[in-house]
Motif scaffolding. Structure first.
Motif, PDB file in Angstrom:
ATOM      1  N   HIS A   1       0.818  -1.220   0.000  1.00 38.72           N
ATOM      2  CA  HIS A   1       0.000   0.000   0.000  1.00 38.72           C
ATOM      3  C   HIS A   1       0.856   1.276   0.000  1.00 38.72           C
ATOM      4  N   ALA A   2       1.832   1.333   0.907  1.00 40.28           N
ATOM      5  CA  ALA A   2       2.623   2.566   1.021  1.00 40.28           C
ATOM      6  C   ALA A   2       3.397   2.839  -0.268  1.00 40.28           C
ATOM      7  N   ALA A   3       3.938   1.792  -0.887  1.00 40.29           N
ATOM      8  CA  ALA A   3       4.703   1.995  -2.127  1.00 40.29           C
ATOM      9  C   ALA A   3       3.808   2.489  -3.255  1.00 40.29           C
ATOM     10  N   VAL A   4       2.573   1.981  -3.322  1.00 44.73           N
ATOM     11  CA  VAL A   4       1.656   2.462  -4.369  1.00 44.73           C
ATOM     12  C   VAL A   4       1.243   3.907  -4.078  1.00 44.73           C
ATOM     13  N   LYS A   5       1.099   4.243  -2.810  1.00 46.10           N
ATOM     14  CA  LYS A   5       0.828   5.638  -2.440  1.00 46.10           C
ATOM     15  C   LYS A   5       1.955   6.544  -2.952  1.00 46.10           C
ATOM     16  N   VAL A   6       3.178   6.118  -2.742  1.00 45.99           N
ATOM     17  CA  VAL A   6       4.321   6.926  -3.198  1.00 45.99           C
ATOM     18  C   VAL A   6       4.316   7.002  -4.731  1.00 45.99           C
ATOM     19  N   LEU A   7       4.073   5.877  -5.388  1.00 42.39           N
ATOM     20  CA  LEU A   7       3.997   5.878  -6.852  1.00 42.39           C
ATOM     21  C   LEU A   7       2.926   6.862  -7.335  1.00 42.39           C
ATOM     22  N   SER A   8       1.761   6.810  -6.705  1.00 43.65           N
ATOM     23  CA  SER A   8       0.673   7.698  -7.094  1.00 43.65           C
ATOM     24  C   SER A   8       1.086   9.161  -6.919  1.00 43.65           C
TER      25      SER A   8
END
Lengths: 439, 427
Positions: free
Chosen positions: B275-282
């Protein structure tokens, strides 16, 4: 909210008109704001607010849509877009990267009376924030490439407003209620003027109006006023620049039965909007008009909502709003409804207004309006930027003292004074009206 | 609230610097959960009452029933008519609203702090003694149909609805929270009453409150108001069909000045390790004005006005959505440029500065969003209903700080492998 079912249209927002209500209100518990005029004419307003460890720093410039000549329409707003683009020491893109890397935010908007730039940053970085704001206030460099590509962005913004029925309705209503007065001008300008805009033209407008005497700096957050004063002197205090006399505005034209337009639209639902001319912020009637607006249409318990939505079931939504600008004000009523109900809804709105004029409002309504006003202020001060915004708006269009005394003065208004305001401003014919009808 | 903003830059551990106090959490014997945060900042109070009912539990034929139920619930109680209720709330300087959402339904209420007791009592009245009058159903249906029409008339809103339908396929997240004209026509009074009885069981309910209040007084009052509800039967979680990622392009015609372009991939739930990595990607792609979509496509190339990304926390599967609003003339170039940004994110690791900017922005916004009592109440109730535990914010912040450039590249490859594209605009 979980999934993004609502879409926010970008961060550079545009306020189509001055303010939501005539002003804010002050609670007893907070320390008072400290107002200082720096030697170059910049007004500083600072207040400690320890709700969280951030600070809101806002630059308000006394220049807006109303100051533009016919060939300058849209320049105030264009400047709003260009200031964060860069200065000789800050290349394009670096300002956004700087602020966002700190965990800060920035925002800006343009109204008829002022242009506003704000940042919210961790309190430790207030100096960075003020250095940045002072730099863009005087040294914006308008890189030619950026200036050209921003034109497309402004055209897009024009399209976006047109596609959004509620924003377009407010815009058309304001224009119709004021034209040909400066408060009725298109704040984004026109496609022709923006297409033809040159860097020299924009730079001249900037140099003429972005002078210290036109600037108000508001800083609210986890800092003391003396810390702020020291930082402000080291940044904004060093700005130099000439004088700029604001052209005084004539009174807007009186409204009559000829200000009615019907606009075919792609939406399946119809919209109806009225505007009555009401008190400007400088007029002591603002208090009575503000309470009257709350009573008419600010909440589910308001007269318009109870009558048109709940009892007669003529509209899906209805509300009243009061925009008090520096030199004039309007009270609007806007509704969304089926096209078949347009005539009946219009009659019903006018009937409610007539009843207030003839029979006045109840003491219970006055009390509820006061509590609503108090509550709306109490929620505004939860954040540093909310409080700063009420101060900046007051200083540029009104006075800080008036703002601070607002709630107390509101409490002194009687039901009879509210009725007087209704009689004075709301006639049977003296309104502008816009209808959007499905094509 | 904890301060993270300044410390991010220094890279130190977060230190609590806070006006708001600790959270008191209590579960009543009947299963009702209560969370209270004292916050002295402003003389206001806000509450969020969430219940386990929402799109996740709905089907195509009853889509929108949770939201419909809540629209009718606030129209009156056995003691007060809708008009009396509205007046009572206005007298507190208050607001009350109720809606369905995807993973929950929510009653939100706020008022001046000195009226907290009345606000809580009114909320309890709405929840425990709603009138659910048969003659309110048709008018509320008409009103909801007008809201649906308003969404259909609004190009960005309609584009998102069409996108979710395409992206989620058989999963209930494909359904609009408001429902459809067909489903609303089918839902009758009896069905709404049944939905109320099923949802409003104490073990499915969470009440969170934040404001200038004494937590012990609020807890005592809430126990008195909600403690008497009988515990209901345990409700199994809904059986939810898993959507399959499918690279496809959907074109929807609509009369408008702007074209909406959306590219989306299915993404992990809020408690997934990714989740956190996709948040950063977004955030790298579409967070703020230094995000790639805004900086490249809007600022540098002038290809769009709106340029952003969305990846909201849901039970799952989530959706990572990249969004552009542009002119018809620019639409083809904008769509191609957006596809290139997706490819770039899948090909190149993000640079150190950009990663740092994204994390600063993400955590800064997270902290800023948690400052008002309304948002505090929402977050408290939300994390409880999602079952993440109240230590989620701290775990989330730690996880975001730990995301590496390799993590971002890995999740871009995984979740943007077969994105769905939706283009909505004039012919």
């Amino acid at each position: 909210m979980a999934l993004p079912r609502r879409v926010v249209a970008g961060l550079l927002t545009l306020a189509l008109a001055g303010c939501a209500t005539a002003g804010g209100r002050r609670p007893a518990e907070l320390p008072r704001p400290v107002r200082t005029v720096l030697s170059n004419g910049v007004v500083l307003i600072a207040q400690e607010h320890r709700a969280s460890d951030v600070v809101a720093a806002q630059l308000w410039v006394r220049i807006g849509g109303r100051d533009e000549s016919a060939d300058e329409l849209g320049l105030s707003h264009y400047l709003e877009h260009m200031l964060f683009k860069g200065t000789p020491t800050r290349p394009p893109g670096s300002i956004d990267r700087l602020l966002e890397g700190l965990g800060g935010t920035s925002n800006a908007f343009t109204s008829y009376d002022y242009t506003h730039f704000d940042v919210v940053v961790p309190a430790d970085h207030l100096r960075t924030g003020l250095e940045l704001l002072a730099d863009i206030a005087m040294n914006a460099s308008f890189p030619p490439d950026e200036l050209e590509s921003e034109k497309k962005v402004v055209f897009e913004e024009m399209n976006l407003v047109q596609d959004d029925p509620e924003r377009f309705l407010r815009r058309r209503l304001t224009e119709l209620a004021y034209e040909p007065h400066p408060y009725g001008r298109p704040i984004l300008g026109t496609p022709e003027l923006i297409r033809a805009l040159t860097r020299e033209r924009l730079a001249r407008y900037y140099a003429d109006h972005y002078v210290p005497r036109n600037m108000v700096l508001v800083v609210v957050g986890a800092v003391t006023p003396s810390e702020v004063l020291e930082l402000a002197r080291a940044t904004f205090g060093r700005l130099a620049g000439g004088s700029d006399e604001r052209v005084s505005l004539a009174s807007p034209p009186t409204l009559d039965r000829h200000r009615r337009v019907e606009i075919p639209r792609p939406e399946k639902q119809a919209y109806l909007a009225f505007a009555w001319r009401a008190a400007a912020v400088s007029n002591t009637d603002v208090y009575a008009v503000d309470l009257l607006t709350y009573i008419l249409g600010d909440s589910p318990s308001s007269r318009l909502n109870q009558e048109l939505r709940e009892r007669l079931r003529l509209v899906s939504a209805i509300e009243a709003g009061y925009v008090a600008s520096e030199k004039a004000g309007i009270v609007s009523v806007t509704a969304r409804l089926d096209a078949g109900n347009l005539d009946r809804a219009e009659t019903a709105v006018l009937e409610i207004i007539r009843r207030v004029r003839e029979q006045g409002v109840t003491e219970a309504e006055r009390q509820r309006a006061l509590v609503t006003a108090e509550s709306s202020y109490a929620f505004d001060i939860e954040t540093a930027e909310g409080l700063a915004r009420s101060y900046g708006q007051a200083e540029t269009t009104w006075t800080l003292e008036n703002e601070l005394a607002y709630l107390d003065r509101l409490r002194r208004i009687t039901a009879a004074q509210i009725q007087d305001a209704a009689r004075k401003y709301f006639g049977d014919d003296n309104y502008a009206r816009v209808r959007f009808v499905p094509r | 609230m904890r301060l993270v903003l300044a410390l991010l830059v220094a890279g130190l551990a977060a230190t609590p610097v806070s006006a708001a106090g600790e959270v008191v959490r209590e579960q009543l014997p009947n299963g009702f959960t209560l969370l209270v945060r004292e916050n002295p900042v402003a003389p206001v109070v806000a509450l969020s009452l969430m219940v386990r009912a929402g799109t996740r539990w709905e089907r195509r034929d009853n889509a929108g029933i949770s939201n419909f139920l809540h629209a009718v619930m606030v129209k009156g109680t056995t003691r007060r008519s809708g008009g009396e209720l509205a007046e009572a709330i206005a007298a507190l300087g208050g607001k009350v609203s109720a809606t369905g959402d995807v993973d929950y339904s929510e009653i939100r209420a706020s008022a001046l702090a000195r009226f907290w007791r009345q606000l809580l009592s009114l909320t309890a009245e709405l929840v425990l003694e709603p009138k659910l009058a048969a003659d309110e159903v048709a008018p509320e249906r008409t009103w909801l149909l007008s809201r649906i029409q308003k969404r259909r008339d609004n190009a960005p809103a309609r584009a998102f609805d069409e996108l979710y339908a395409a992206l989620y396929g058989p999963n209930p997240y494909a359904l609009p929270v408001l429902g459809t004209p067909e489903s609303l026509a089918r839902i009758d009074h009896a069905e709404l009453v049944a939905a109320y009885r099923a949802a409003y069981q104490p073990q499915r309910m969470i009440l969170a409150l934040s404001g200038q209040v004494s937590a012990s007084e609020v807890v005592a009052e809430a126990r008195r108001l909600f403690g008497g509800m009988p515990r209901g039967p345990a409700a199994p979680p809904p059986a939810v069909a898993q959507p399959e990622p499918a690279a496809r392009r959907v074109r929807v015609e609509m009369t408008a000045q702007q074209v909406q372009i959306l590219v989306a991939g299915l993404a992990p739930s809020l408690d997934d390790p990714d989740h956190a990595a996709v948040k950063v990607l977004s955030t790298v792609l579409g967070g703020g004005m230094a995000g790639r979509l805004f900086a490249e496509l809007r600022d540098r190339r002038g290809l769009a006005y709106s340029a952003t990304s969305y990846y909201d926390p849901v039970r799952g599967p989530g959706a990572l959505v990249l969004y552009l609003g542009t002119t018809p003339e620019n639409a083809a170039r904008a769509e191609a440029a957006l596809a290139q940004e997706v490819e770039r994110a899948r090909r190149e690791a993000v640079g150190a500065d950009e990663l740092q900017r994204a994390k600063g922005y993400l955590l800064g916004h997270y902290a800023m969003d948690r400052r008002t009592n309304e948002r505090q109440a929402w977050y408290l109730a939300f994390y409880e209903i999602q079952g993440t535990g109240q230590d989620y914010p701290e775990r989330y912040r730690r996880a975001v700080r730990a995301v590496s450039a390799d993590d971002v590249l890995r999740v871009a490859r995984r979740y943007l492998a077969a994105p769905t594209t939706l283009v909505l605009g004039p012919r």
